[in-house]
Design a protein around this motif. Structure first.
Motif, short mmCIF file in Angstrom:
data_model
loop_
_atom_site.label_atom_id
_atom_site.label_comp_id
_atom_site.label_asym_id
_atom_site.label_seq_id
_atom_site.Cartn_x
_atom_site.Cartn_y
_atom_site.Cartn_z
N ARG A 38 -1.03 -11.07 -9.04
CA ARG A 38 -2.33 -10.45 -8.78
C ARG A 38 -2.96 -11.01 -7.53
O ARG A 38 -2.70 -12.15 -7.16
CB ARG A 38 -3.25 -10.69 -9.97
CG ARG A 38 -2.94 -9.75 -11.11
CD ARG A 38 -3.87 -10.01 -12.26
NE ARG A 38 -5.23 -10.13 -11.77
CZ ARG A 38 -6.19 -10.79 -12.41
NH1 ARG A 38 -5.93 -11.39 -13.53
NH2 ARG A 38 -7.42 -10.84 -11.91
N GLY A 39 -3.81 -10.22 -6.89
CA GLY A 39 -4.54 -10.66 -5.71
C GLY A 39 -3.61 -10.82 -4.53
O GLY A 39 -2.53 -10.22 -4.48
N SER A 40 -4.00 -11.65 -3.58
CA SER A 40 -3.20 -11.82 -2.38
C SER A 40 -2.16 -12.91 -2.58
O SER A 40 -2.49 -14.08 -2.69
CB SER A 40 -4.10 -12.18 -1.20
OG SER A 40 -3.29 -12.57 -0.12
N ALA A 41 -0.91 -12.52 -2.66
CA ALA A 41 0.16 -13.49 -2.88
C ALA A 41 0.24 -14.49 -1.74
O ALA A 41 0.60 -15.64 -1.93
CB ALA A 41 1.50 -12.77 -3.02
N ARG A 42 -0.13 -14.02 -0.55
CA ARG A 42 0.01 -14.87 0.63
C ARG A 42 -0.92 -16.09 0.54
O ARG A 42 -0.63 -17.13 1.05
CB ARG A 42 -0.32 -14.05 1.88
CG ARG A 42 0.67 -14.28 2.99
CD ARG A 42 0.46 -13.28 4.11
NE ARG A 42 0.99 -11.99 3.77
CZ ARG A 42 0.31 -10.85 3.81
NH1 ARG A 42 -0.97 -10.85 4.15
NH2 ARG A 42 0.88 -9.73 3.51
N ARG A 90 8.84 -14.28 -2.17
CA ARG A 90 8.61 -13.44 -0.99
C ARG A 90 8.04 -12.10 -1.43
O ARG A 90 8.39 -11.57 -2.49
CB ARG A 90 9.91 -13.20 -0.23
CG ARG A 90 10.34 -14.36 0.64
CD ARG A 90 11.51 -13.92 1.51
NE ARG A 90 12.63 -13.47 0.69
CZ ARG A 90 13.70 -14.24 0.43
NH1 ARG A 90 13.80 -15.44 0.94
NH2 ARG A 90 14.67 -13.76 -0.33
N ILE A 91 7.16 -11.57 -0.59
CA ILE A 91 6.52 -10.30 -0.93
C ILE A 91 7.50 -9.14 -0.75
O ILE A 91 8.11 -9.00 0.30
CB ILE A 91 5.28 -10.08 -0.04
CG1 ILE A 91 4.21 -11.10 -0.41
CG2 ILE A 91 4.74 -8.66 -0.19
CD1 ILE A 91 3.03 -11.11 0.52
N VAL A 92 7.64 -8.34 -1.80
CA VAL A 92 8.47 -7.13 -1.72
C VAL A 92 7.60 -5.95 -1.31
O VAL A 92 7.98 -5.13 -0.48
CB VAL A 92 9.14 -6.86 -3.08
CG1 VAL A 92 9.84 -5.51 -3.09
CG2 VAL A 92 10.13 -7.98 -3.41
N ASP A 93 6.40 -5.87 -1.88
CA ASP A 93 5.47 -4.80 -1.51
C ASP A 93 4.09 -5.14 -2.05
O ASP A 93 3.96 -5.87 -3.03
CB ASP A 93 5.94 -3.45 -2.09
CG ASP A 93 5.24 -2.24 -1.46
OD1 ASP A 93 4.54 -2.43 -0.44
OD2 ASP A 93 5.40 -1.13 -1.99
N GLU A 94 3.09 -4.59 -1.40
CA GLU A 94 1.74 -4.64 -1.94
C GLU A 94 1.62 -3.46 -2.89
O GLU A 94 2.09 -2.36 -2.57
CB GLU A 94 0.74 -4.51 -0.79
CG GLU A 94 -0.70 -4.63 -1.24
CD GLU A 94 -1.68 -4.52 -0.06
OE1 GLU A 94 -1.20 -4.32 1.07
OE2 GLU A 94 -2.87 -4.61 -0.31
N ALA A 95 1.03 -3.67 -4.05
CA ALA A 95 1.10 -2.61 -5.06
C ALA A 95 -0.07 -2.68 -6.03
O ALA A 95 -0.84 -3.63 -6.04
CB ALA A 95 2.42 -2.75 -5.84
N LEU A 96 -0.16 -1.65 -6.85
CA LEU A 96 -1.06 -1.65 -7.99
C LEU A 96 -0.20 -1.66 -9.24
O LEU A 96 0.88 -1.08 -9.25
CB LEU A 96 -1.94 -0.39 -8.00
CG LEU A 96 -2.96 -0.27 -6.87
CD1 LEU A 96 -3.61 1.12 -6.90
CD2 LEU A 96 -4.04 -1.34 -7.00
N ARG A 117 -4.40 -3.18 -11.74
CA ARG A 117 -4.60 -4.41 -10.98
C ARG A 117 -3.98 -4.30 -9.60
O ARG A 117 -2.90 -3.74 -9.45
CB ARG A 117 -3.93 -5.58 -11.71
CG ARG A 117 -4.60 -5.96 -13.00
CD ARG A 117 -5.90 -6.62 -12.70
NE ARG A 117 -6.38 -7.35 -13.84
CZ ARG A 117 -7.58 -7.92 -13.88
NH1 ARG A 117 -8.40 -7.84 -12.84
NH2 ARG A 117 -7.96 -8.57 -14.94
N HIS A 118 -4.63 -4.90 -8.63
CA HIS A 118 -4.06 -4.95 -7.28
C HIS A 118 -3.30 -6.26 -7.11
O HIS A 118 -3.68 -7.28 -7.67
CB HIS A 118 -5.17 -4.86 -6.24
CG HIS A 118 -4.70 -5.16 -4.85
ND1 HIS A 118 -4.93 -6.36 -4.23
CD2 HIS A 118 -3.95 -4.42 -3.99
CE1 HIS A 118 -4.36 -6.34 -3.04
NE2 HIS A 118 -3.76 -5.17 -2.86
N GLY A 119 -2.21 -6.22 -6.36
CA GLY A 119 -1.47 -7.46 -6.11
C GLY A 119 -0.20 -7.19 -5.35
O GLY A 119 -0.13 -6.25 -4.56
#
Ligand SMILES: Nc1nc2c(ncn2[C@@H]2O[C@H](COP(=O)(O)OP(=O)(O)OP(=O)(O)O)[C@@H](O)[C@H]2O)c(=O)[nH]1
Ligand SMILES: [Mg+2]
Length: 492
Positions: A43-47, A96-102, A86-88
């Protein structure tokens, strides 16, 4: 980890169409939905979060997920309240980020499948979607079979079989009429009709049983006439439904219609006019069309799969000759032929030869180029094709086209206008069962009319009751159910 971690198997698939799109959805169903979502989604900004923290929560400790859910399948996962989007980010095993998603979690039983479900709404990129699906599988989901979500919905009593089949019709609907029919069936219109017919059969069976058990109680005794009337009323209703199947199948699959005639009569012009598009080349040179060309026109809501053909004639040109052979092949596969001739010229042997090929086949005859005068008459064409409706037309002036469209619609609906409130059978499986039920009812009626025993007709009526049950999926074998859902697309 594998499917065995979740007792009934948790399935996942990309549910949106392949290709580029704004959004694409990975759908998950089964007890593992919640834990899998927790495993792949931050959830939220993984970065902004520490990579280590993400890594630590990863499910390579697959057992932890299994253990956490073995008795808590119905609980919303941590951070995913029931039905709250939820956004995340979807993250891989290394954080590692695969995609920004809901993402959303939906708790059983009020879901499409009746099981815990989850959806991850990614960007509509095949790469992002495939990677997300990979992560979901790595966390314990199995790939869904085509139609498996809907099959689970059926097995969990969310839909009956006729409704489940309407889902596939709806997805595949290409015209408003096909869409209307599917929506009604999904809403249960056909199922209600089937249930009402079964009730009626059951009522009659109960009366017959009472009569057989207590034959000496004269005041309740049924006369053969009464029984015959009841049976025949049911038979009539079955017949009407059965009859609608031809139209229903065409609404869904389209009507294979082939335009035939000698060269230069206006076949390609007619194709273009019906498509409302300059799709095919039209010239004044006979032999312009050399290959068969297929396109679907929407005619009064009916998907009409039109094939334009090379004019059939003897020709020394080897390319045209192949086209003529193809025309003849298409001719044989047509469900409806549109025979085109030139009204401004006398009929020739070529016209007669083609008409002879169409003998006994469903055909509508068009006399085109009426703007240039009348050298051949509708009566003459009617003589060649007694079964055909003959229409005069001028594609140049745009007359007669609406009559042809009416004639095609009449052919499909056998002259009965399709009314929106009518229930139409669109499915061959339903048609077969309905025909079987009708035959059983017919047999029962014959028995009673011929003075046979009620007991004998009772057997037939019972059988009819079973066949009707098959439409809505009652008491069906696994093999038939598998076959029904195999028609579905992936992710539904
Ligand atoms: N006057 C008149 N000309 C027409 C009419 N319909 C078509 N034509 C003309 O007739 C010629 C042949 O039309 P096409 O549609 O190519 O005929 P076709 O049957 O497909 O011919 P082939 O492909 O050669 O077999 C063209 O020049 C059209 O413009 C019509 O109603 N009136
Ligand atoms: Mg042509």
């Amino acid at each position: 980890m594998g499917s065995h971690d979740f007792p009934h198997g948790t399935i996942a698939a990309i549910s949106t169409a392949p290709g580029e799109g704004g959004i694409g959805i990975v759908r998950i169903s089964g007890e593992g939905s919640g834990p899998i979502l927790e495993a792949v989604f931050r959830r939220g900004s993984a970065r902004l979060e520490a990579g280590a923290a993400i890594g630590a929560a990863r499910p390579e400790a697959g057992a932890a997920i299994g253990a956490g859910t073995s008795d808590s399948g119905a609980c919303a996962p941590l951070g995913f309240p029931d039905r709250l989007m939820r956004h995340g980010h979807v993250v891989d095993g290394e954080g590692r980020i695969v995609d920004e998603a809901l993402a959303v979690f939906m708790k059983a039983p009020k879901t499409y499948t009746g099981e815990d479900c989850a959806e991850i709404h990614c960007h509509g990129s095949m790469m992002a979607l495939r990677k997300t699906l990979e992560m979901v599988m790595a966390a314990g989901a199995e790939p869904a079979e085509p139609g498996e979500f809907t099959k689970r919905a059926f097995l969990n009593g969310k839909l009956d079989l006729a409704q489940a089949e309407a889902v596939i019709d709806l997805i595949k609907a290409k015209t408003e009429l096909a869409y209307d029919t599917a929506i009604k069936q999904l809403d249960g219109a056909l199922s209600q009709k089937i249930r009402a017919l079964r009730e009626e059969l059951l009522g009659l069976l109960a009366r017959l049983a009472a009569d057989l058990d207590y034959p000496e109680e004269d005041e309740t005794a049924l006369t053969a006439e009464e029984v015959a009337d009841s049976i025949s009323a049911i038979g009539d209703k079955l017949e009407i439904l059965r009859d609608s199947e031809d139209a229903g199948r065409i609404i869904n699959e389209g009507l294979r219609t082939v335009i035939v005639g000698k060269p230069n009569v206006g076949k390609s012009s007619l194709m273009n006019a019906l498509l409302r598009d300059n799709r095919v080349i039209v010239t004044e040179i006979p032999g312009t069309t050399r290959d068969t060309i297929e396109e679907t026109a929407n005619i009064r809501g009916i998907p009409v799969r039109l094939t334009d053909t090379a004019g059939i004639r003897d020709t020394g040109d080897p390319v045209e000759a192949i086209g003529v052979e193809k025309s003849k092949a298409a001719f044989n596969e047509a469900e409806l032929l549109i025979f085109v001739a030139d009204m401004s010229a006398p009929l020739e042997d070529e016209d007669r030869g083609i008409a002879a090929r169409a003998a006994g086949r469903p055909v509508i005859a068009v006399l085109n180029k009426s703007d240039l005068g009348e050298s051949s008459s509708p009566a003459e064409v009617g003589g060649l094709l007694p079964q055909a409706r003959v229409l005069a037309m001028s594609l140049k002036e745009g007359t007669g086209l609406a009559d042809l469209e009416d004639a095609i619609a009449d052919f499909v609906f056998k002259g009965k206008a399709a009314r929106r409130e009518d229930v139409i059978l669109t499915n061959a499986r339903h048609g077969r069962l309905m025909a079987l039920a009708r035959d059983e009812v017919g047999e029962a009626l014959r028995t009673v009319r011929e003075g046979g025993s009620f007991e004998l007709s009772e057997l037939n009526l019972r059988q009819a009751y079973e066949f009707l049950g098959g439409v809505i999926g009652e008491a069906l074998g696994d093999d038939i159910i598998d076959e029904v859902f195999a028609r579905f697309c992936l992710g539904k």
